[in-house]
Design a protein around this motif. Structure first.
Motif, mmCIF file in Angstrom:
data_model
loop_
_atom_site.group_PDB
_atom_site.id
_atom_site.type_symbol
_atom_site.label_atom_id
_atom_site.label_comp_id
_atom_site.label_asym_id
_atom_site.label_seq_id
_atom_site.Cartn_x
_atom_site.Cartn_y
_atom_site.Cartn_z
ATOM 1 N N VAL A 152 61.007 88.972 17.674
ATOM 2 C CA VAL A 152 62.322 88.870 18.316
ATOM 3 C C VAL A 152 62.967 87.534 17.948
ATOM 4 C CG1 VAL A 152 63.558 88.927 20.512
ATOM 5 C CG2 VAL A 152 61.541 90.357 20.186
ATOM 6 N N LEU A 153 62.134 86.489 17.877
ATOM 7 C CA LEU A 153 62.641 85.172 17.452
ATOM 8 C C LEU A 153 63.304 85.297 16.073
ATOM 9 C CD1 LEU A 153 60.483 81.896 17.483
ATOM 10 C CD2 LEU A 153 62.155 82.367 15.766
ATOM 11 N N ALA A 154 62.593 85.955 15.133
ATOM 12 C CA ALA A 154 63.130 86.097 13.775
ATOM 13 C C ALA A 154 64.420 86.909 13.785
ATOM 14 C CB ALA A 154 62.098 86.747 12.867
ATOM 15 N N GLU A 194 82.616 81.753 -1.440
ATOM 16 C CA GLU A 194 81.455 81.344 -2.231
ATOM 17 C C GLU A 194 80.393 80.720 -1.320
ATOM 18 O OE1 GLU A 194 82.354 78.607 -5.392
ATOM 19 O OE2 GLU A 194 80.238 78.273 -5.837
ATOM 20 N N ALA A 195 80.851 79.848 -0.404
ATOM 21 C CA ALA A 195 79.909 79.175 0.493
ATOM 22 C C ALA A 195 79.205 80.189 1.400
ATOM 23 C CB ALA A 195 80.650 78.141 1.329
ATOM 24 N N ALA A 196 79.991 81.146 1.936
ATOM 25 C CA ALA A 196 79.409 82.136 2.851
ATOM 26 C C ALA A 196 78.397 83.015 2.119
ATOM 27 C CB ALA A 196 80.517 82.989 3.460
ATOM 28 N N TRP A 197 78.723 83.366 0.855
ATOM 29 C CA TRP A 197 77.807 84.213 0.076
ATOM 30 C C TRP A 197 76.485 83.485 -0.177
ATOM 31 C CZ3 TRP A 197 76.902 88.996 -1.171
ATOM 32 C CH2 TRP A 197 76.028 89.267 -2.215
ATOM 33 N N LYS A 198 76.597 82.214 -0.606
ATOM 34 C CA LYS A 198 75.382 81.428 -0.863
ATOM 35 C C LYS A 198 74.567 81.284 0.418
ATOM 36 C CE LYS A 198 76.884 78.418 -4.622
ATOM 37 N NZ LYS A 198 77.329 77.056 -4.912
ATOM 38 N N PHE A 199 75.260 81.033 1.534
ATOM 39 C CA PHE A 199 74.583 80.864 2.826
ATOM 40 C C PHE A 199 73.841 82.140 3.212
ATOM 41 C CE2 PHE A 199 75.062 81.662 7.462
ATOM 42 C CZ PHE A 199 74.199 80.691 7.925
ATOM 43 N N LEU A 200 74.566 83.265 3.128
ATOM 44 C CA LEU A 200 73.960 84.528 3.568
ATOM 45 C C LEU A 200 72.796 84.922 2.652
ATOM 46 C CD1 LEU A 200 74.162 86.673 5.699
ATOM 47 C CD2 LEU A 200 75.784 87.909 4.301
ATOM 48 N N LEU A 201 72.994 84.737 1.343
ATOM 49 C CA LEU A 201 71.941 85.124 0.402
ATOM 50 C C LEU A 201 70.710 84.227 0.570
ATOM 51 C CD1 LEU A 201 71.704 87.299 -1.773
ATOM 52 C CD2 LEU A 201 72.219 85.565 -3.465
ATOM 53 N N GLY A 202 70.933 82.913 0.647
ATOM 54 C CA GLY A 202 69.814 81.973 0.799
ATOM 55 C C GLY A 202 69.033 82.244 2.070
ATOM 56 N N CYS A 203 69.758 82.404 3.181
ATOM 57 C CA CYS A 203 69.080 82.642 4.459
ATOM 58 C C CYS A 203 68.442 84.033 4.470
ATOM 59 C CB CYS A 203 70.062 82.497 5.614
ATOM 60 S SG CYS A 203 70.535 80.795 5.890
ATOM 61 N N ALA A 258 63.648 87.238 4.692
ATOM 62 C CA ALA A 258 62.776 88.264 4.113
ATOM 63 C C ALA A 258 61.353 87.720 3.994
ATOM 64 C CB ALA A 258 63.308 88.698 2.741
ATOM 65 N N LEU A 259 61.218 86.467 3.536
ATOM 66 C CA LEU A 259 59.887 85.857 3.437
ATOM 67 C C LEU A 259 59.251 85.747 4.822
ATOM 68 C CD1 LEU A 259 60.530 82.977 0.862
ATOM 69 C CD2 LEU A 259 59.412 85.173 0.470
ATOM 70 N N ALA A 260 60.064 85.312 5.809
ATOM 71 C CA ALA A 260 59.528 85.175 7.173
ATOM 72 C C ALA A 260 59.077 86.535 7.711
ATOM 73 C CB ALA A 260 60.594 84.564 8.083
ATOM 74 N N PHE A 261 59.846 87.594 7.431
ATOM 75 C CA PHE A 261 59.468 88.932 7.912
ATOM 76 C C PHE A 261 58.163 89.386 7.268
ATOM 77 C CE2 PHE A 261 63.998 89.620 9.293
ATOM 78 C CZ PHE A 261 63.689 89.819 10.618
ATOM 79 N N ALA A 321 50.492 83.960 5.497
ATOM 80 C CA ALA A 321 51.529 84.271 6.494
ATOM 81 C C ALA A 321 52.231 83.000 6.948
ATOM 82 C CB ALA A 321 50.898 84.995 7.685
ATOM 83 N N VAL A 322 51.447 81.957 7.213
ATOM 84 C CA VAL A 322 52.036 80.708 7.707
ATOM 85 C C VAL A 322 52.933 80.077 6.636
ATOM 86 C CG1 VAL A 322 51.439 78.321 8.305
ATOM 87 C CG2 VAL A 322 50.266 80.220 9.422
ATOM 88 N N ALA A 323 52.452 80.087 5.370
ATOM 89 C CA ALA A 323 53.276 79.520 4.292
ATOM 90 C C ALA A 323 54.602 80.269 4.192
ATOM 91 C CB ALA A 323 52.526 79.585 2.971
ATOM 92 N N LEU A 324 54.546 81.620 4.273
ATOM 93 C CA LEU A 324 55.775 82.415 4.182
ATOM 94 C C LEU A 324 56.711 82.107 5.350
ATOM 95 C CD1 LEU A 324 54.249 85.846 3.106
ATOM 96 C CD2 LEU A 324 55.840 84.464 1.765
ATOM 97 N N LEU A 325 56.130 81.991 6.550
ATOM 98 C CA LEU A 325 56.960 81.744 7.739
ATOM 99 C C LEU A 325 57.604 80.362 7.674
ATOM 100 C CD1 LEU A 325 54.672 83.351 10.441
ATOM 101 C CD2 LEU A 325 57.046 83.957 10.030
#
Lengths: 207, 495
Positions: free
Chosen positions: B135-137, B161-170, B175-178, B210-214
């Motif tokens: 739920v946190l994620a 451009e900024a919003a696209w980079k932000f959304l893609l990066g995050c 995805a890695l955290a999931f 898992a920890v490294a990914l999170l």
């Protein structure tokens, strides 16, 4: 379903998920890429269905149906609707395919702890899921254009779903996570659809 | 009663978002958002009082859980949220005035802005109060999506451009955290308390992955290398209140998630694994921010790089890992969050005054708008860690803990001082020029400009933010000390 048949079907489905990911590297431009995404969605749904059949789990069967609708229907359709302005590779195809092969080896190496922690036919197929995730990231960085980046993210998303289907014991959690990633994809798609220029092609902000 | 206190920080912003959706942004609704942020802050303080006296509570069948850490983070969200929403009405009015040709459209944009800000606040409070890491994620993810739509509302090419980079990066980070969560989800589930107590039952090698990914995944949202690329663009292009929220709230919430993951990892793997990972990420982030801030010409980008450097300092403090270090990390999280929020809001005002993002175009601010100049001056001092601000005690604490936490951390802290000083010097020089350098002389009739006045509400919000930062610094040994020490106990796994 006999154990041997189960393992073969599971490996077949996992292999199909991986193969379709490699195919998107070969032909990253629509309409080919859309067909590969549909096929990958079907393989992913098949993966969950095989596990559901083997374990007699209604929850997993429901999940398989959900995956089939979302990953073989809704999301590829969404990608199909995205405006395509440019899907050129940043690097040549041979290099990309070699990189994909290397990433698949990396996926097998890094998945070993997961396989060792719970040796089973399902966890044995986890490297295929991890490889699809890595290939998704490869598409993300190696093909130009926002639509291709969205395709890369969908591949990564499918890879994570494959790993989850192969390892999970908690179906509601898995369904929640899968949908959560799809919402991110939808947000990316919205950004592309509402922009008059390809957002990935803008290069004005830099240091 | 406690259930109401726990659910209110999530429910109130949701209701307020619905209100903005239905009624839009107009005179009677303009201040409701700030009122809700104030209520979130009040709930945070009340929750902190309750958990300090009676220990953690759960609500809604264990879905929400409040302990000293989450109460502290609700206070951080409430304080930065109050600053951003308090300065928003004046900011939005100025924007609407600037686009007089189509006032109805501007009011619609303001309505959507207010709705998304409340959705952002609800998602972040959900993330810090959730008992479950999944739920946190999801909370962090919803906040990211709301923030992306907030960045893009300017509709300029640069904002897109900024919003696209932000959304893609995050998105890549999430995805890695999931994937990390998928691997972590064994027999114990994803309930944070259960994971923290039963971490040793998870296979060590799987837990490492898992920890490294999170940590890398949540690190992307917190602005830590290697997935930090979105940060300077998003902060420089976002409207001022949004940049304040990104810097004061999103970075803090994502870093809070890293601290939670660290507890689980340290319980099963020992402190060495996360320490190494955090030190590498911190040093890489510092190297990037120092090298790019030296020749930086845009003041908002400069602030963004300073923000990155400070998140790296937080990571170093977390790597040190002692109770003292973690308490200092939390204090710095709060202080820097407020200081950066104040400075981003002030920079939004400067942008409205001068129409330029370039520091070179902003000269002699002290004569042009003395109140704004004073806020910027004090804000920079707070950002750089001068007394009496909370950042002083926080930075000093982290550096002291870093040098006392073993050879590796001490060496890393020593190395980190160099890029940190470079970033601080760059900020100080840039701000000094903007404040006191003589404005370029333009001669001839009509060239004279009258001093501009910062709106009272903006001045009050910015001054209030700095006052809270100073009071927290002065009283860090007072009322806040017990809460910080309880939170540090939880985050270091001290029974």
């Amino acid at each position: 379903m006999g154990d041997a048949g189960y393992v073969q079907l599971l490996d077949l489905a996992a292999g199909a998920v991986l193969l379709t990911a490699v195919l998107t590297l070969w032909r990253p431009e629509p309409p080919a890429v859309n067909r590969f995404l549909v096929l990958q969605g079907i393989a992913l749904g098949g993966l969950a269905a095989v596990r559901a059949g083997h374990e007699g789990s209604v929850a997993l069967a429901g999940l398989a149906a959900g995956i089939l609708v979302l990953r073989a229907g809704v999301l590829p359709y969404l990608v199909h609707r995205l405006p395509v302005r440019d899907a050129r590779r940043q690097v040549g195809m041979p290099v990309t395919l070699l990189a994909a092969a290397a990433l698949t080896l990396v996926a097998f190496a890094v998945s070993q702890p997961v396989i060792r922690s719970a040796p089973a036919p399902a966890t044995g197929a986890v490297p295929a899921g991890v490889a699809v995730l890595l290939i998704g990231f490869l598409v993300l960085v190696s093909v130009r254009g926002a639509t291709s980046q969205a395709v890369g993210f969908l591949l990564a998303d499918n890879g994570i779903t494959a790993v989850a289907v192969l390892t999970t014991t908690a179906v509601p959690l898995l369904a929640g996570l899968a949908v959560a990633l799809d919402v991110l994809l939808a947000a990316l798609a919205w950004m592309i659809i509402t922009a008059d220029t390809d957002p990935a092609e803008l290069r004005e902000l830099h240091d | 009663m406690i259930t109401v206190l726990i659910t209110a920080p999530v429910a109130l912003p949701v209701l307020c978002a619905v209100l903005y959706g239905l009624a839009g942004w107009r005179r009677p609704t303009a201040w409701v958002g700030a009122g809700v942020a104030a209520a979130v802050l009040a709930c945070g303080i009340a929750l902190a009082t309750v958990v300090s006296a009676e220990g953690p509570y759960v609500a809604l069948n264990g879905a929400l859980r409040v302990d000293a850490v989450s109460a502290f983070l609700v206070i951080v969200i409430g304080a930065a949220g109050l600053l951003a929403t308090g300065a928003s009405p004046a900011f939005l009015r100025a924007e609407i005035r600037a686009g007089q040709a189509d006032e109805a459209l501007a009011a619609r944009v303001a309505g959507r802005h207010s709705l998304l800000v409340q959705a952002f606040l609800a998602a972040t409070t959900l993330a810090v109060l959730a008992a479950n890491l999944g739920v946190l994620a999801v909370g962090v993810e919803v906040a990211v999506i709301a923030a992306a739509f907030l960045i893009v509302q300017g509709r300029s090419r640069l904002a897109r451009e900024a919003a696209w980079k932000f959304l893609l990066g995050c998105s890549v980070g999430m995805a890695l955290a999931f994937l990390g969560l998928v691997l972590l989800n064994g027999t114990v589930g994803l309930d944070w308390t259960a994971l923290a107590t039963n971490a040793s039952t998870v296979d060590r090698a799987v837990l490492r992955i898992a920890v490294a990914l999170l940590i890398v995944g949540f690190g992307a949202v917190a602005g830590l290398a290697p997935l930090h690329g979105w940060l300077p663009d998003a902060h420089s292009q976002a409207p001022a209140p949004v940049a304040a929220l990104l810097s004061g709230v999103l970075l803090s919430v994502a870093f809070g998630a890293i601290l939670r993951v660290k507890v689980i990892a340290d319980a099963a793997l020992g402190a060495g694994f996360t320490r190494t990972l955090l030190i590498i990420m911190a040093l890489a982030t510092l190297a990037v921010s120092a090298s790019l801030s030296v020749a930086q010409r845009e003041y908002k980008r400069m602030l963004a790089y300073a923000g990155m450097a400070h998140v790296a300092l937080l990571a170093l403090g977390a790597a040190a890992g002692s109770r003292f270090a973690v308490a200092a990390v939390l204090l710095l999280l709060f202080g820097h969050g407020l200081a950066r929020a104040v400075l981003f809001l002030a920079s939004g005002r400067i942008l409205q005054l001068t129409g330029s993002r370039q520091a070179a175009d902003v000269r002699g601010l002290a004569t042009r708008d003395p109140v704004l100049a004073a806020v910027v001056g004090l804000g920079v001092l707070a950002l750089l860690g001068f007394p009496p601000f909370a950042t002083f005690a926080g930075q000093l604490g982290i550096l002291r803990a870093g040098f006392g936490a073993g050879v590796a951390t001490a060496v890393a802290t020593g190395i980190a001082l160099v890029p940190l000083l470079v970033v601080n010097a760059a900020v100080l020089t840039g701000a000094g020029r903007m404040l006191v350098d003589t404005a370029p002389v333009v001669e001839g009739p009509g060239a004279a400009t009258a001093p501009e006045r910062t709106p009272l509400s903006t001045a009050a919000a910015l001054g209030g933010g700095l006052a809270i930062c100073a009071v927290t610094g002065i009283t860090a040994a007072g009322p806040l000390q017990h809460l910080l020490s309880l939170a540090a106990d939880i985050l270091t796994g001290t029974p």
